[in-house]
Motif scaffolding. Structure first.
Motif, short mmCIF file in Angstrom:
data_model
loop_
_atom_site.label_atom_id
_atom_site.label_comp_id
_atom_site.label_asym_id
_atom_site.label_seq_id
_atom_site.Cartn_x
_atom_site.Cartn_y
_atom_site.Cartn_z
N GLU A 245 58.08 -1.04 18.69
CA GLU A 245 56.88 -1.04 17.90
C GLU A 245 57.32 -0.97 16.24
OE1 GLU A 245 54.47 2.17 18.82
OE2 GLU A 245 53.81 1.28 20.66
N ASP A 246 58.45 -0.55 16.32
CA ASP A 246 59.11 0.02 14.87
C ASP A 246 59.75 -1.10 13.92
OD1 ASP A 246 58.24 2.85 15.42
OD2 ASP A 246 60.40 3.47 15.30
N ALA A 247 59.30 -1.34 12.93
CA ALA A 247 59.64 -2.31 12.02
C ALA A 247 61.08 -2.22 11.60
CB ALA A 247 58.78 -2.48 10.86
N GLU A 248 61.86 -3.27 11.44
CA GLU A 248 63.37 -3.13 11.01
C GLU A 248 63.28 -3.58 9.46
OE1 GLU A 248 65.76 -5.72 13.09
OE2 GLU A 248 65.17 -4.84 15.25
N TYR A 249 63.40 -2.46 8.59
CA TYR A 249 63.46 -2.65 7.25
C TYR A 249 64.36 -3.49 6.63
CZ TYR A 249 60.16 1.20 7.07
OH TYR A 249 58.96 2.14 7.29
N GLU A 250 65.77 -3.74 6.90
CA GLU A 250 66.53 -4.57 6.50
C GLU A 250 66.18 -6.12 6.71
OE1 GLU A 250 67.10 -2.07 8.61
OE2 GLU A 250 68.70 -0.78 7.59
N GLN A 251 65.72 -6.23 7.85
CA GLN A 251 65.10 -7.49 8.18
C GLN A 251 63.96 -7.92 7.21
OE1 GLN A 251 64.38 -8.28 12.31
NE2 GLN A 251 63.49 -10.34 11.92
N LEU A 252 62.92 -6.95 7.15
CA LEU A 252 61.61 -7.16 6.50
C LEU A 252 61.92 -7.36 5.18
CD1 LEU A 252 59.39 -4.45 8.16
CD2 LEU A 252 59.24 -6.95 8.34
N ILE A 253 63.01 -6.73 4.37
CA ILE A 253 63.19 -7.02 2.96
C ILE A 253 63.73 -8.16 2.83
CG2 ILE A 253 64.89 -6.28 1.16
CD1 ILE A 253 62.45 -4.25 1.57
N THR A 254 64.61 -8.48 3.60
CA THR A 254 65.36 -10.07 3.58
C THR A 254 64.18 -11.19 3.74
OG1 THR A 254 67.38 -9.45 4.61
CG2 THR A 254 66.76 -11.81 4.49
N GLU A 255 63.30 -10.85 4.78
CA GLU A 255 61.87 -11.85 4.87
C GLU A 255 61.15 -11.84 3.51
OE1 GLU A 255 59.99 -11.14 8.68
OE2 GLU A 255 61.71 -11.67 9.71
N MET A 256 61.03 -10.77 3.09
CA MET A 256 60.21 -10.51 1.76
C MET A 256 60.62 -11.25 0.90
SD MET A 256 58.68 -7.14 -0.19
CE MET A 256 60.45 -6.76 -0.81
N VAL A 257 62.15 -11.31 0.55
CA VAL A 257 62.51 -11.89 -0.65
C VAL A 257 62.39 -13.37 -0.40
CG1 VAL A 257 65.02 -12.33 -2.04
CG2 VAL A 257 64.19 -10.04 -1.13
N LYS A 258 62.72 -13.71 0.72
CA LYS A 258 62.93 -15.19 1.09
C LYS A 258 61.37 -15.79 0.93
CE LYS A 258 62.30 -16.58 5.25
NZ LYS A 258 62.34 -16.90 6.53
N GLU A 259 60.26 -15.12 1.29
CA GLU A 259 58.70 -15.63 0.88
C GLU A 259 58.34 -15.47 -0.43
OE1 GLU A 259 56.70 -16.62 3.23
OE2 GLU A 259 58.03 -16.57 4.89
N GLU A 260 58.79 -14.34 -1.13
CA GLU A 260 58.64 -14.43 -2.50
C GLU A 260 59.24 -15.60 -3.15
OE1 GLU A 260 60.04 -10.65 -3.65
OE2 GLU A 260 58.13 -9.68 -3.29
N SER A 261 60.48 -15.94 -2.81
CA SER A 261 61.03 -17.24 -3.35
C SER A 261 60.11 -18.41 -2.90
CB SER A 261 62.56 -17.22 -2.91
OG SER A 261 63.14 -16.21 -3.35
N LEU A 262 59.93 -18.47 -1.78
CA LEU A 262 58.95 -19.79 -1.33
C LEU A 262 57.64 -19.72 -2.16
CD1 LEU A 262 59.76 -19.82 2.36
CD2 LEU A 262 60.47 -21.27 0.87
N LEU A 263 57.04 -18.51 -2.25
CA LEU A 263 55.83 -18.39 -2.99
C LEU A 263 55.97 -18.95 -4.56
CD1 LEU A 263 52.98 -17.59 -2.98
CD2 LEU A 263 53.35 -15.63 -3.75
#
Length: 283
Positions: A245-263
């Protein structure tokens, strides 16, 4: 197929909406620390989480049961220890009365002391923990001496399908015969009877207490081992639930940076694709 300006606009808005949706999901995971916030996010994770949570709840119940078991065993052990000391004193007095030539006053003093010890043994036999008599079998609302007791074991479930008896019943200690033998000793001391014959029976009563206390100690050791095992199961269950259940913060930060760049890229492309219309010039 003819691509119109409105189709480009709708597609651009759809892609932007999807990008915002992915970002919103990532933000939710970062804020909550969980992979999902609702079952529809990932039904597999949700179902596995329900199973793991039920397992942890079961372990928590076993831990509460261990506290109850320790309560029974510790209080029973303390009572048996006191009873053993009392019977040791009776043995000393019986040997003195049987082997020493003494006047009637001395014998009466011994008899009186044994009577008082018997009363103390009755108090020990009627030991209560909370509102339950611990030597009355499963009839815990009845006093051991003078009540309608039974000899059934009090069992507590400490593992899946594993029940451990945590009490000592009156068939082992504090039976009617137990106190009748003490009464017979007092009677023979007071009336000049054969006290020598009671030495062996009194020693056996004391040994029976020691034997039961030893048996109780063996069960206590087993309870300790089972508690340690359940503690390890809790740690593993907590780890499995965390992995699920717990989120992996390192992976989420990486995905967030990628999605922000795509946006940002999508916004830039949309601004170039959606051309000005005649309406813009008429404003």
């Amino acid at each position: 197929m003819r691509v119109t300006q409105s189709m480009l606009g709708h597609n651009s808005l759809r892609h932007l909406s999807n990008s915002y949706g992915r970002l919103n999901k990532i933000y939710d995971q970062i804020n909550t620390g969980k992979k999902i916030t609702r079952p529809s996010d990932d039904p597999v994770v949700a179902m596995r989480g329900i199973t793991l949570r039920a397992h942890r709840n079961e372990i928590q119940q076993f831990k509460r049961n261990f506290a109850e078991a320790h309560n029974w065993i510790d209080n029973t052990d303390a009572a048996l220890n006191q009873a053993g000391e009392a019977m040791h004193r009776i043995n000393v007095l019986v040997n003195r009365a049987a082997n020493e030539t003494m006047e009637e006053d001395g014998k009466q003093a011994i008899a009186d002391e044994i009577k008082q010890i018997k009363e103390q043994l009755i108090n020990i036999a009627n030991t209560k923990v909370g509102d339950r008599y611990i030597f009355s079998g499963t009839a815990t609302n009845e006093p051991t001496v003078g009540g309608n007791i039974n000899t059934e074991a009090v069992e507590i479930e400490l593992g899946k399908g594993i029940k451990i008896p945590v009490n000592v019943t009156t068939e082992k200690v504090f039976s009617n015969d137990f106190f009748a033998k003490i009464d017979q000793v007092v009677e023979d001391i007071e009336n000049g009877g054969d006290v020598q014959q009671h030495i062996g029976p009194m020693e056996r009563l004391m040994n029976d207490l020691v034997t039961e206390r030893t048996s109780l100690g063996a069960r206590a050791n087993r309870v300790d081992l089972m508690e340690e095992r359940v503690g390890m199961q809790e740690i593993m269950a907590r780890q499995l639930q965390s992995d699920n259940e717990d989120a992996e913060y390192e992976q989420l930060i990486t995905e967030m940076v990628k999605e922000e760049s795509l946006l940002r890229a999508s916004l830039g492309v949309s601004a170039r694709v959606i051309q000005p219309t005649l309406i813009d010039f008429l404003r």
